[in-house]
Design a protein around this motif. Sequence first.
Motif, PDB file in Angstrom:
ATOM      1  N   LEU A 522       0.808  -1.217   0.000  1.00 45.74           N
ATOM      2  CA  LEU A 522       0.000   0.000   0.000  1.00 45.74           C
ATOM      3  C   LEU A 522       0.845   1.272   0.000  1.00 45.74           C
ATOM      4  O   LEU A 522       0.314   2.377   0.120  1.00 45.74           O
ATOM      5  N   GLN A 523       2.191   1.122  -0.117  1.00 39.54           N
ATOM      6  CA  GLN A 523       3.090   2.267   0.061  1.00 39.54           C
ATOM      7  C   GLN A 523       2.791   3.405  -0.911  1.00 39.54           C
ATOM      8  O   GLN A 523       2.827   4.584  -0.546  1.00 39.54           O
ATOM      9  N   GLN A 524       2.500   3.073  -2.164  1.00 41.02           N
ATOM     10  CA  GLN A 524       2.266   4.121  -3.155  1.00 41.02           C
ATOM     11  C   GLN A 524       1.057   4.979  -2.774  1.00 41.02           C
ATOM     12  O   GLN A 524       1.119   6.208  -2.808  1.00 41.02           O
ATOM     13  N   LEU A 525      -0.067   4.323  -2.365  1.00 42.56           N
ATOM     14  CA  LEU A 525      -1.259   5.058  -1.964  1.00 42.56           C
ATOM     15  C   LEU A 525      -0.997   5.871  -0.703  1.00 42.56           C
ATOM     16  O   LEU A 525      -1.448   7.013  -0.578  1.00 42.56           O
ATOM     17  N   ILE A 526      -0.235   5.282   0.251  1.00 43.55           N
ATOM     18  CA  ILE A 526       0.095   5.986   1.501  1.00 43.55           C
ATOM     19  C   ILE A 526       0.882   7.258   1.188  1.00 43.55           C
ATOM     20  O   ILE A 526       0.620   8.327   1.750  1.00 43.55           O
ATOM     21  N   GLN A 527       1.856   7.133   0.279  1.00 47.91           N
ATOM     22  CA  GLN A 527       2.672   8.299  -0.076  1.00 47.91           C
ATOM     23  C   GLN A 527       1.848   9.338  -0.820  1.00 47.91           C
ATOM     24  O   GLN A 527       1.995  10.546  -0.593  1.00 47.91           O
ATOM     25  N   GLU A 528       0.971   8.897  -1.732  1.00 48.42           N
ATOM     26  CA  GLU A 528       0.139   9.837  -2.482  1.00 48.42           C
ATOM     27  C   GLU A 528      -0.748  10.667  -1.546  1.00 48.42           C
ATOM     28  O   GLU A 528      -0.954  11.861  -1.770  1.00 48.42           O
ATOM     29  N   LYS A 529      -1.276  10.043  -0.502  1.00 42.98           N
ATOM     30  CA  LYS A 529      -2.153  10.749   0.432  1.00 42.98           C
ATOM     31  C   LYS A 529      -1.387  11.374   1.597  1.00 42.98           C
ATOM     32  O   LYS A 529      -1.985  11.986   2.472  1.00 42.98           O
ATOM     33  N   GLN A 530      -0.018  11.168   1.607  1.00 46.19           N
ATOM     34  CA  GLN A 530       0.844  11.726   2.664  1.00 46.19           C
ATOM     35  C   GLN A 530       0.340  11.315   4.046  1.00 46.19           C
ATOM     36  O   GLN A 530       0.270  12.109   4.973  1.00 46.19           O
ATOM     37  N   VAL A 531      -0.061  10.053   4.164  1.00 45.40           N
ATOM     38  CA  VAL A 531      -0.542   9.513   5.441  1.00 45.40           C
ATOM     39  C   VAL A 531       0.646   8.991   6.249  1.00 45.40           C
ATOM     40  O   VAL A 531       1.521   8.311   5.711  1.00 45.40           O
ATOM     41  N   ASP A 546      -4.935 -19.388  10.552  1.00 38.79           N
ATOM     42  CA  ASP A 546      -4.726 -19.660   9.123  1.00 38.79           C
ATOM     43  C   ASP A 546      -4.004 -18.449   8.534  1.00 38.79           C
ATOM     44  O   ASP A 546      -4.514 -17.328   8.556  1.00 38.79           O
ATOM     45  N   LYS A 547      -2.795 -18.662   7.994  1.00 38.84           N
ATOM     46  CA  LYS A 547      -1.964 -17.553   7.535  1.00 38.84           C
ATOM     47  C   LYS A 547      -2.632 -16.794   6.390  1.00 38.84           C
ATOM     48  O   LYS A 547      -2.557 -15.558   6.321  1.00 38.84           O
ATOM     49  N   ASN A 548      -3.286 -17.513   5.470  1.00 40.66           N
ATOM     50  CA  ASN A 548      -3.964 -16.839   4.347  1.00 40.66           C
ATOM     51  C   ASN A 548      -5.090 -15.938   4.859  1.00 40.66           C
ATOM     52  O   ASN A 548      -5.310 -14.841   4.350  1.00 40.66           O
ATOM     53  N   HIS A 549      -5.820 -16.433   5.893  1.00 38.67           N
ATOM     54  CA  HIS A 549      -6.874 -15.617   6.484  1.00 38.67           C
ATOM     55  C   HIS A 549      -6.296 -14.361   7.113  1.00 38.67           C
ATOM     56  O   HIS A 549      -6.834 -13.260   6.946  1.00 38.67           O
ATOM     57  N   PHE A 550      -5.174 -14.508   7.858  1.00 39.02           N
ATOM     58  CA  PHE A 550      -4.562 -13.352   8.512  1.00 39.02           C
ATOM     59  C   PHE A 550      -4.124 -12.324   7.478  1.00 39.02           C
ATOM     60  O   PHE A 550      -4.342 -11.119   7.644  1.00 39.02           O
ATOM     61  N   ASN A 551      -3.524 -12.790   6.381  1.00 35.90           N
ATOM     62  CA  ASN A 551      -3.079 -11.873   5.320  1.00 35.90           C
ATOM     63  C   ASN A 551      -4.261 -11.065   4.773  1.00 35.90           C
ATOM     64  O   ASN A 551      -4.170  -9.854   4.573  1.00 35.90           O
ATOM     65  N   PHE A 552      -5.390 -11.762   4.536  1.00 36.49           N
ATOM     66  CA  PHE A 552      -6.568 -11.068   4.010  1.00 36.49           C
ATOM     67  C   PHE A 552      -7.091 -10.049   5.022  1.00 36.49           C
ATOM     68  O   PHE A 552      -7.410  -8.912   4.669  1.00 36.49           O
ATOM     69  N   ILE A 553      -7.178 -10.435   6.311  1.00 37.76           N
ATOM     70  CA  ILE A 553      -7.730  -9.556   7.360  1.00 37.76           C
ATOM     71  C   ILE A 553      -6.898  -8.288   7.482  1.00 37.76           C
ATOM     72  O   ILE A 553      -7.415  -7.171   7.429  1.00 37.76           O
ATOM     73  N   ILE A 554      -5.580  -8.447   7.638  1.00 44.45           N
ATOM     74  CA  ILE A 554      -4.724  -7.285   7.899  1.00 44.45           C
ATOM     75  C   ILE A 554      -4.665  -6.385   6.669  1.00 44.45           C
ATOM     76  O   ILE A 554      -4.658  -5.152   6.768  1.00 44.45           O
ATOM     77  N   ARG A 555      -4.660  -7.004   5.458  1.00 45.95           N
ATOM     78  CA  ARG A 555      -4.615  -6.208   4.234  1.00 45.95           C
ATOM     79  C   ARG A 555      -5.896  -5.395   4.075  1.00 45.95           C
ATOM     80  O   ARG A 555      -5.858  -4.211   3.723  1.00 45.95           O
ATOM     81  N   ASN A 556      -7.054  -6.020   4.365  1.00 49.48           N
ATOM     82  CA  ASN A 556      -8.325  -5.329   4.189  1.00 49.48           C
ATOM     83  C   ASN A 556      -8.495  -4.189   5.190  1.00 49.48           C
ATOM     84  O   ASN A 556      -8.910  -3.086   4.831  1.00 49.48           O
ATOM     85  N   LEU A 557      -8.143  -4.435   6.477  1.00 44.08           N
ATOM     86  CA  LEU A 557      -8.342  -3.413   7.503  1.00 44.08           C
ATOM     87  C   LEU A 557      -7.403  -2.224   7.300  1.00 44.08           C
ATOM     88  O   LEU A 557      -7.811  -1.072   7.448  1.00 44.08           O
ATOM     89  N   ILE A 558      -6.116  -2.504   6.966  1.00 44.62           N
ATOM     90  CA  ILE A 558      -5.180  -1.386   6.741  1.00 44.62           C
ATOM     91  C   ILE A 558      -5.568  -0.634   5.463  1.00 44.62           C
ATOM     92  O   ILE A 558      -5.522   0.595   5.413  1.00 44.62           O
ATOM     93  N   SER A 559      -5.971  -1.365   4.422  1.00 47.10           N
ATOM     94  CA  SER A 559      -6.396  -0.733   3.169  1.00 47.10           C
ATOM     95  C   SER A 559      -7.584   0.195   3.404  1.00 47.10           C
ATOM     96  O   SER A 559      -7.634   1.315   2.898  1.00 47.10           O
ATOM     97  N   ASN A 560      -8.557  -0.258   4.239  1.00 48.10           N
ATOM     98  CA  ASN A 560      -9.706   0.586   4.570  1.00 48.10           C
ATOM     99  C   ASN A 560      -9.268   1.837   5.326  1.00 48.10           C
ATOM    100  O   ASN A 560      -9.780   2.931   5.099  1.00 48.10           O
ATOM    101  N   ALA A 561      -8.315   1.661   6.262  1.00 50.35           N
ATOM    102  CA  ALA A 561      -7.840   2.799   7.038  1.00 50.35           C
ATOM    103  C   ALA A 561      -7.229   3.855   6.114  1.00 50.35           C
ATOM    104  O   ALA A 561      -7.481   5.049   6.261  1.00 50.35           O
TER     105      ALA A 561
END
Length: 657
Positions: A522-531, A546-561
């Motif tokens: 998400l670095q590019q979007l973070i930098q674009e918004k200067q977050v 389940d590692k795949n589940h954890f990857n999906f959860i953390i990616r979705n929640l941080i992406s939403n933030a």
Amino acid sequence: MSHIYLILIYFHLLLFQGIDINHYKKVISTSDNDSLVVNAHIMMMKSFGPNKMDSVRLYFNKAFDYSKKKNFLIGETILNHNMANLLSVHGDLSEALVYANAAAAGAKKQKDELNLARAYGLLTVIYGRKGDFTKSAANAFSSLNIFEKLKNKSGMINAYIKLSAIHIQIHDFKSALKYCKIADSLNKEVKDKDFELDIVNNLAIAFAEQGKLDDALEMFKRVSNLTKRQKSKISAHASALMNIGLVYKEKKEYKKALDYYQQSYKVSLDNNYPEGIVKNMQNISVAYYFIGDYDKSNQEALKALDKSREMGVIDLEVEILEGLRSNYLKQQDYKNAQKYTEEYYEAAMKLNVKEREREISGIKDKYELEKTQEQVKLLNQINETRTKQRNLSIILLVIAFFSMIVFAYSYYRIRILNRQNVINKDKLFESNQIKDRIFSIIGHDLRSAYVSTLGILSLIKENNISEHEKSSMIDRVIHQSETALETLDKLLHWGYSQIRGAKITLEDFNCATPIKQTLDFLQQLIQEKQVVVDNQINEEICVLADKNHFNFIIRNLISNAVKFTPNGGKITLKSQEEKDSFKFFITDSGVGIAKARLEKIFTADSSSTSGTQNEKGTGLGLIICKEFIESNGGKIEVNSIEGVGTTFSFTLKKGKC
């Protein structure tokens, strides 16, 4: 060498030639031997092969009904196995899994270890073709363990060959070669020519993928010699010749490559092997291109293009069109270059749509299958109730003394069955809601994205806009396509988890790496918004999930933030140790969530909102997060104040890293 053509037992099409259909029809109509009748139905299924699945299903259903009526359990198991195999070859992998699992369950119930090992072997192939190599390898090892216990050397060789193919796919060539050597050692006793072919071919591909071209060349020539002048192995022989040509191409010996392509083409043409014909047409075109004879290259490519379109092989059509585009650009024939560029993009779009349609069709098939199973279950329960009521009535007439007891028992049973029927109806209603939700999103979100994209492309094609506007529009097309793809991925996650039920694989792992990978993504979007992102999560935290589940959860929640945080805002990631778990917090200084939305944010009634830069969503991400967290033994919470920000928190069990 991405174009080496695999002809492994792990993937190849099994041919059923020379089946006497009349003989087996006679067996079905006259024999009273259950094994012979079921086997005759299976041979009829094989005679149609994977290209006439309607006829295959007809004979499968007849044989399955026969086996049910005769209580012939092993017949049911063998039928499920063969149906799964034919569906797998046809490409219906989701449905093939259903039948393969049914075959495994039947073998377990009958304690039939040989057929259980074969079912695991079939699951190995299906999961491998789906690209799930973890499950594929797990089933291969399960199959191997049983064959070792039974001291079945042929089965062991087969399992080792599959394991070598899996490890070639994941580029673990050391393990692939190890399993090949074990299989080869065992086959020195069994002396099976088909196994020898698969082993040598796997070795050749492993060497080729590692760039050991001389070793690969030697092995592919062995495959060619093993399959030469064998009618049943025409496709393998043609493929071996073609692979030799591909190796010479990698060695930049283009005239030798051309010679072997032409040999392979002749073998394919003489024996009516369509796939070999069209692939070699393309390869011959590429060889002429590298030799520098662009006219011949174009001639061969155009013939290959016609053939691929005749066969309906759209992925090959895309490759050929791309080659034609390059050829004409090299010749500075910009008119033809433009023509085949347009056809290339049109075919590529069709290919992408076709792949997505297949995925969505898989979800729909699963939904229909489960709905049918529920209806059958309901009917069985109703029939069971009627039978018991009739028997109870007879008992009441014969034994008056027990009339009250029987009445009470009957009433109790009916109450239980009625409650179960209500539960089943609720499940069917819920499945219908899921279906409606899926098709609503397909009809609105995805269609809107593609309508907008087509509009922009039309403007670009008309070429009445400035370069600056064109660049801006292309950026919009890319953004809309990425959004549509994200929507489709979440849609498929939702449909799969709801219709089939998500299966989890628990393991102990450190959380730092997946969190870092998400932030990098998400670095590019973070930098674009200067977050500003403040990651305070302890790098030593280990969870059991389940590692795949954890990857999906953390990616979705941080992406939403990031999505709902304005320019210059802040996101904080924290963790907290509790008694038996760790609690994670994702806090943003974003727009917040209205109180009315908070109450149903994790339900199918939730509606999506746009981010601070009008980023789109489907509302499915948080629903899937909640289901994944709860299936891993945790829980998720949300606190939010409009205009101030939002905190999502969730728990997972402690692990032992």
